[in-house]
Structure formats: structure tokens, C-alpha cells
Design a protein around this motif. Structure first.
Motif, PDB file in Angstrom:
ATOM      1  N   UNK A 155      -5.011  -5.748  -3.545  1.00  0.00           N
ATOM      2  CA  UNK A 155      -4.985  -4.289  -3.622  1.00  0.00           C
ATOM      3  C   UNK A 155      -5.793  -3.712  -2.471  1.00  0.00           C
ATOM      4  N   UNK A 156      -5.298  -2.649  -1.832  1.00  0.00           N
ATOM      5  CA  UNK A 156      -6.063  -2.023  -0.749  1.00  0.00           C
ATOM      6  C   UNK A 156      -7.330  -1.327  -1.229  1.00  0.00           C
ATOM      7  N   UNK A 157      -7.565  -1.305  -2.534  1.00  0.00           N
ATOM      8  CA  UNK A 157      -8.833  -0.786  -3.049  1.00  0.00           C
ATOM      9  C   UNK A 157      -9.957  -1.799  -2.907  1.00  0.00           C
ATOM     10  N   UNK A 201       0.832  -1.197   0.000  1.00  0.00           N
ATOM     11  CA  UNK A 201       0.000   0.000   0.000  1.00  0.00           C
ATOM     12  C   UNK A 201       0.870   1.252   0.000  1.00  0.00           C
ATOM     13  N   UNK A 202       0.295   2.311  -0.565  1.00  0.00           N
ATOM     14  CA  UNK A 202       0.947   3.611  -0.559  1.00  0.00           C
ATOM     15  C   UNK A 202       0.095   4.649   0.166  1.00  0.00           C
ATOM     16  N   UNK A 209       2.414  -4.461   3.240  1.00  0.00           N
ATOM     17  CA  UNK A 209       3.738  -3.997   2.837  1.00  0.00           C
ATOM     18  C   UNK A 209       3.677  -2.478   2.713  1.00  0.00           C
ATOM     19  N   UNK A 210       4.378  -1.798   3.581  1.00  0.00           N
ATOM     20  CA  UNK A 210       4.312  -0.341   3.652  1.00  0.00           C
ATOM     21  C   UNK A 210       5.225   0.285   2.601  1.00  0.00           C
ATOM     22  N   UNK A 268       9.404   3.461  -2.034  1.00  0.00           N
ATOM     23  CA  UNK A 268       8.316   2.734  -2.677  1.00  0.00           C
ATOM     24  C   UNK A 268       8.926   1.593  -3.488  1.00  0.00           C
ATOM     25  N   UNK A 269       8.783   0.381  -2.994  1.00  0.00           N
ATOM     26  CA  UNK A 269       9.371  -0.768  -3.683  1.00  0.00           C
ATOM     27  C   UNK A 269       8.738  -1.011  -5.048  1.00  0.00           C
ATOM     28  N   UNK A 270       7.481  -0.595  -5.196  1.00  0.00           N
ATOM     29  CA  UNK A 270       6.728  -0.915  -6.402  1.00  0.00           C
ATOM     30  C   UNK A 270       6.011  -2.245  -6.235  1.00  0.00           C
TER      31      UNK A 270
END
Length: 222
Positions: free
Chosen positions: A69-71, A10-11, A34-35, A41-43
Motif C-alpha cells: 500500500x502506498x500508505x 495507487x490512486x 500500478x497507476x 481504476x482496476x481495483x
């Protein structure tokens, strides 16, 4: 230990917490956030590879990696419907189990044999886009070599989930969706055409290179 581990890069922390809040407690217990919001940002690809290396570790008993996905938001089952299916023996013949549309790739499971056979996600696709087409094409290319064919290798699962936003990663990840050329140029060099129009059966049309082949840092981003 569960057969299933769920990875959620997530971002946006608030958005991720909202996703976690809709999960059944069993699903939440097996989810690894995964922060990518604080620090580097690892991607998507590099984040997913954390999970891929976990499920291929012989010290673990995981059969499935779920990339989430956090969506995604879950209904009354809290994601336990798909989680329970993956835990069952009935799921074992599949290579990939994907939530039905419109959720689709936002909630998708990968059997351990995917990574053991065709390797990890290519991290040159950063931060998102292209890594999905790349790993799908590698799976399909491998399965074309099998006799008899692996059937059904890609299953669609009807689950109790929905999406809050299409294009979430572009919205909060700082992705310029109008400037995808660096990684599509790379994809064409690697496979001889864009997704759906590939002409190579080996990376970069080199028969000495396995489907798992990629080198980090090939694509440069400004």
C-alpha cells in the motif's frame, strides 16, 4: 533476476511517490507501481493479479509477490530488511509473510505456490475490501486438507516500516465504507457466511468448483 517483485497499486500519485522515496534503491528497483489514478481504476484485486500472473509465469524466476500500500513508509532500512529475508532460502517454507502490525496487510508477501494452488484474487471485490478475506479463507481451506500441515505457513515479520494513514484506500479511492454490502452479500453467497463465519468449503457450496473459481462481473456496482 530477483526472487521478489513488489506491486504497488495507487490512486494518488503524490502519495505513491512519497512511499517510493523512502525505499532502498534495491527495493525500489523491484517495485512495479500500478497507476489507478489516471483512467480506469482496476481495483485492488485486479491490480494484484497483474503481479500474481507475473510470478506464476514460468519464464520468470520470482518466488514472492509483495503487495504494498502506498500508505506505507519505510525507516532507515528502506524495506530491505523484509526484502532480504524473502530473498533468502529461510523464507521458502512460508506461504505468506506479513509485516507486523500496525503495517500488516499494507506490506505483505505471497509465495508463488499460493496462486499456483488456489488461484488468483477474486476481482468481484472492487475497488477494495473483501478480496483479503476471500484469499485468506481459500488458503486456510486448502491447508486444512494437507497432511502433514504446512507449518508455519503464515509468518509475521518485524520490519522497519510504518503507516501514514489507516483507511488510505477509502480516503483517496472513492470507496464508500458505509456501503460495503454488495461485496459482503457476494462473499456470503460464495462462502456461506461473513469472514470468520464461513460454512462452505467450496465456492458457492458446489463441490465441482475448485477454490480458484470465480467469474468476473458477478457483482454490479452503481
Amino acid at each position: 533476476m530477483s526472487d521478489v517483485v513488489i506491486l504497488m497499486p495507487y490512486t494518488d500519485q503524490v502519495y505513491a511517490e512519497q512511499c517510493l522515496a523512502t525505499m532502498h534503491k534495491v527495493v525500489r528497483h523491484n517495485t512495479v507501481p500500478i497507476d489507478n489514478a489516471h483512467g480506469e481504476n482496476r481495483g485492488a484485486a485486479a491490480s494484484y493479479n497483474i503481479g500474481a500472473r507475473l510470478v506464476t509465469n514460468p519464464k520468470t524466476a520470482h518466488r514472492w509477490l509483495v503487495t504494498l500500500s502506498p500508505s506505507t513508509r519505510f525507516g532507515p532500512s528502506g524495506g530491505l530488511d523484509m526484502f532480504s529475508y524473502l530473498e533468502s532460502a529461510a523464507s521458502d517454507e512460508a506461504w505468506v509473510v506479513e509485516a507486523e502490525m500496525p503495517v500488516g496487510w499494507h506490506f505483505i508477501a505471497w509465495h508463488r505456490r499460493v496462486f499456483e494452488t488456489i488461484g488468483y484474487w477474486d476481482e468481484n471485490f472492487w475497488p477494495v475490501y473483501g478480496e483479503d478475506a476471500d484469499i485468506s479463507y481459500r488458503i486456510l481451506t486448502h491447508l486444512d486438507t494437507l497432511t502433514p500441515k504446512a507449518t508455519p505457513f503464515w509468518r509475521i515479520f518485524e520490519c522497519d516500516a510504518w503507516l501514514t494513514m489507516q483507511g488510505y484506500s477509502a480516503h483517496v479511492g472513492g470507496v464508500n465504507v458505509n456501503n460495503q454490502e454488495p461485496f459482503w452479500d457476494y462473499y456470503v453467497k460464495k462462502w456461506g457466511g461473513r469472514s470468520g463465519h464461513e460454512t462452505f468449503k467450496h465456492p458457492f457450496n458446489d463441490e465441482t468448483k475448485p477454490l480458484s473459481f470465480w467469474k468476473p462481473g458477478v457483482v454490479k456496482y452503481e
